[in-house]
Motif scaffolding. Structure first.
Motif, PDB file in Angstrom:
ATOM      1  N   LEU A  94      38.251   7.792  22.400  1.00  0.00           N
ATOM      2  CA  LEU A  94      39.317   8.612  21.828  1.00  0.00           C
ATOM      3  C   LEU A  94      40.339   9.006  22.888  1.00  0.00           C
ATOM      4  O   LEU A  94      41.549   8.987  22.645  1.00  0.00           O
ATOM      5  CB  LEU A  94      38.717   9.857  21.172  1.00  0.00           C
ATOM      6  CG  LEU A  94      37.757   9.602  20.002  1.00  0.00           C
ATOM      7  CD1 LEU A  94      37.227  10.916  19.459  1.00  0.00           C
ATOM      8  CD2 LEU A  94      38.440   8.808  18.898  1.00  0.00           C
ATOM      9  N   HIS A 127      42.734   6.156  23.682  1.00  0.00           N
ATOM     10  CA  HIS A 127      43.783   5.988  22.675  1.00  0.00           C
ATOM     11  C   HIS A 127      44.817   7.114  22.750  1.00  0.00           C
ATOM     12  O   HIS A 127      46.022   6.869  22.623  1.00  0.00           O
ATOM     13  CB  HIS A 127      43.162   5.924  21.278  1.00  0.00           C
ATOM     14  CG  HIS A 127      42.563   4.596  20.952  1.00  0.00           C
ATOM     15  ND1 HIS A 127      41.295   4.231  21.357  1.00  0.00           N
ATOM     16  CD2 HIS A 127      43.065   3.525  20.281  1.00  0.00           C
ATOM     17  CE1 HIS A 127      41.040   3.000  20.941  1.00  0.00           C
ATOM     18  NE2 HIS A 127      42.084   2.550  20.282  1.00  0.00           N
ATOM     19  N   LEU A 128      44.359   8.346  22.961  1.00  0.00           N
ATOM     20  CA  LEU A 128      45.298   9.466  23.060  1.00  0.00           C
ATOM     21  C   LEU A 128      46.221   9.318  24.273  1.00  0.00           C
ATOM     22  O   LEU A 128      47.363   9.784  24.251  1.00  0.00           O
ATOM     23  CB  LEU A 128      44.528  10.790  23.136  1.00  0.00           C
ATOM     24  CG  LEU A 128      43.856  11.242  21.832  1.00  0.00           C
ATOM     25  CD1 LEU A 128      42.916  12.414  22.090  1.00  0.00           C
ATOM     26  CD2 LEU A 128      44.901  11.630  20.785  1.00  0.00           C
ATOM     27  N   TYR A 172      47.298   8.346  16.255  1.00  0.00           N
ATOM     28  CA  TYR A 172      46.813   9.617  15.709  1.00  0.00           C
ATOM     29  C   TYR A 172      45.868   9.384  14.524  1.00  0.00           C
ATOM     30  O   TYR A 172      44.798   9.997  14.425  1.00  0.00           O
ATOM     31  CB  TYR A 172      47.987  10.487  15.260  1.00  0.00           C
ATOM     32  CG  TYR A 172      48.806  11.072  16.390  1.00  0.00           C
ATOM     33  CD1 TYR A 172      48.192  11.575  17.531  1.00  0.00           C
ATOM     34  CD2 TYR A 172      50.198  11.137  16.310  1.00  0.00           C
ATOM     35  CE1 TYR A 172      48.941  12.120  18.565  1.00  0.00           C
ATOM     36  CE2 TYR A 172      50.945  11.686  17.344  1.00  0.00           C
ATOM     37  CZ  TYR A 172      50.320  12.174  18.467  1.00  0.00           C
ATOM     38  OH  TYR A 172      51.059  12.717  19.482  1.00  0.00           O
ATOM     39  N   VAL A 223      42.494   7.913  15.709  1.00  0.00           N
ATOM     40  CA  VAL A 223      41.647   8.930  16.338  1.00  0.00           C
ATOM     41  C   VAL A 223      41.001   9.818  15.277  1.00  0.00           C
ATOM     42  O   VAL A 223      39.791  10.084  15.318  1.00  0.00           O
ATOM     43  CB  VAL A 223      42.463   9.774  17.337  1.00  0.00           C
ATOM     44  CG1 VAL A 223      41.683  11.015  17.768  1.00  0.00           C
ATOM     45  CG2 VAL A 223      42.831   8.939  18.559  1.00  0.00           C
ATOM     46  N   ARG A 251      38.279   7.898  13.380  1.00  0.00           N
ATOM     47  CA  ARG A 251      37.032   7.761  14.143  1.00  0.00           C
ATOM     48  C   ARG A 251      36.245   9.069  14.139  1.00  0.00           C
ATOM     49  O   ARG A 251      35.010   9.065  14.063  1.00  0.00           O
ATOM     50  CB  ARG A 251      37.338   7.333  15.578  1.00  0.00           C
ATOM     51  CG  ARG A 251      37.812   5.909  15.697  1.00  0.00           C
ATOM     52  CD  ARG A 251      36.687   4.935  15.391  1.00  0.00           C
ATOM     53  NE  ARG A 251      35.752   4.817  16.515  1.00  0.00           N
ATOM     54  CZ  ARG A 251      34.513   4.362  16.416  1.00  0.00           C
ATOM     55  NH1 ARG A 251      34.024   4.020  15.235  1.00  0.00           N
ATOM     56  NH2 ARG A 251      33.737   4.276  17.481  1.00  0.00           N
TER      57      ARG A 251
END
Length: 276
Positions: A129, A132-133, A149, A152, A155
């Motif tokens: 996470l 990706h952020l 967004y 995330v 998930r």
């Protein structure tokens, strides 16, 4: 059981003794930071993530307190009062605050539930996470940001265990008023009607609102309506969005949209490559 109840009451008391800072600007922007500092109790409608790269960061969020260890990720749901303390001996963190429109995705999916634990201690999931952020800070593409967004959140919905949200309202007046506006923005709600809903005179309610949120009722309501409108413009025509946003005319919608964003709805649609 009594000990658990006592601890809950004690935590509520600690929160209620402190001033809550409602960070209204967080509701209308995304935020990314990588500094470690002292953060007093505050709340916002936006979802926040705190990833600890090294060290152990103390936190309080809602009724939960503890430390976020290296490699772990904290989820702060919408309207959860929270605070942070610096990492003892130094450390490194990353913080992401999502645009408030994703709080609707969160609340519509969970329908009154909340994570059983706010800290993701599965290091593989937390690292995934966080990776990706991190993309958010390195792109200006709204399409890519939106995809990240939603991925995330997807998930989290898939992997995190959820439970019924606690009934206690630790931020009292503040969170209840914000929820009321969030749920009724499309109606013709007024300061007077909202004050009556909460059992206050409009003058006292207005004073309380201004003191708590550092803005007036009308300004905040307009900001919420325009943020909701921006989301609706992704799928609906301008004329329909205007009335679904709570405005009685296209003229009023156009005026307030430009007042809040600095551009007209049509200019916004073109800037986002949306169809009118």
């Amino acid at each position: 059981m009594l000990k658990k109840l006592y601890n809950i009451i004690k935590k509520i008391a600690v929160f209620m003794k402190n001033e809550f800072n409602y960070e209204s600007h967080r509701d209308f922007e995304e935020f990314y930071a990588s500094f470690d500092d002292e953060t007093p109790i505050h709340f916002h409608r936006s979802i926040e993530f705190m990833f600890v790269k090294s060290g152990e960061k103390p936190y309080t969020a809602g009724l939960e307190s503890g430390v976020i260890k290296a490699g772990e990720l904290l989820i702060v749901p919408p309207l959860f009062p929270h605070s942070f303390h610096p990492i003892q001996g130094g450390g490194a963190v990353k913080c992401n605050v999502l645009p408030a429109k994703y709080s609707d995705v969160w609340e519509n999916f969970l329908k009154g539930k909340t994570p059983a634990s706010l800290v993701i201690r599965d290091l593989n999931l937390a690292a995934e996470l966080e990776e990706h952020l991190s993309v958010i800070n390195n792109t200006v593409s709204p399409v890519l940001k939106d995809g990240v967004y939603k991925y995330v959140l997807g998930r989290i919905f898939q992997k995190v265990k959820f439970t019924d949200a606690p009934k206690s309202k630790t931020s009292g007046f503040a969170t209840e008023v914000l929820r009321y506006i969030d749920e009724n923005f499309s109606d013709d709600i007024t300061l007077d009607e909202t004050a009556k809903e909460f059992g206050y005179s409009k003058y006292y309610f207005s004073s309380l609102f201004n003191e708590r949120f550092k803005t007036n009722f009308r300004t905040y309501l307009n900001n919420v309506r325009i943020e909701k409108a921006k989301k609706m413009l992704e799928t609906l025509p301008l004329s329909e969005v205007a009335f679904r946003s709570g405005y009685k005319s296209l003229q009023s919608f156009f005026f307030n949209f430009k007042k809040v964003t600095g551009i007209t709805p049509k200019e916004y649609v073109r800037s986002q490559n949306l169809s009118e």
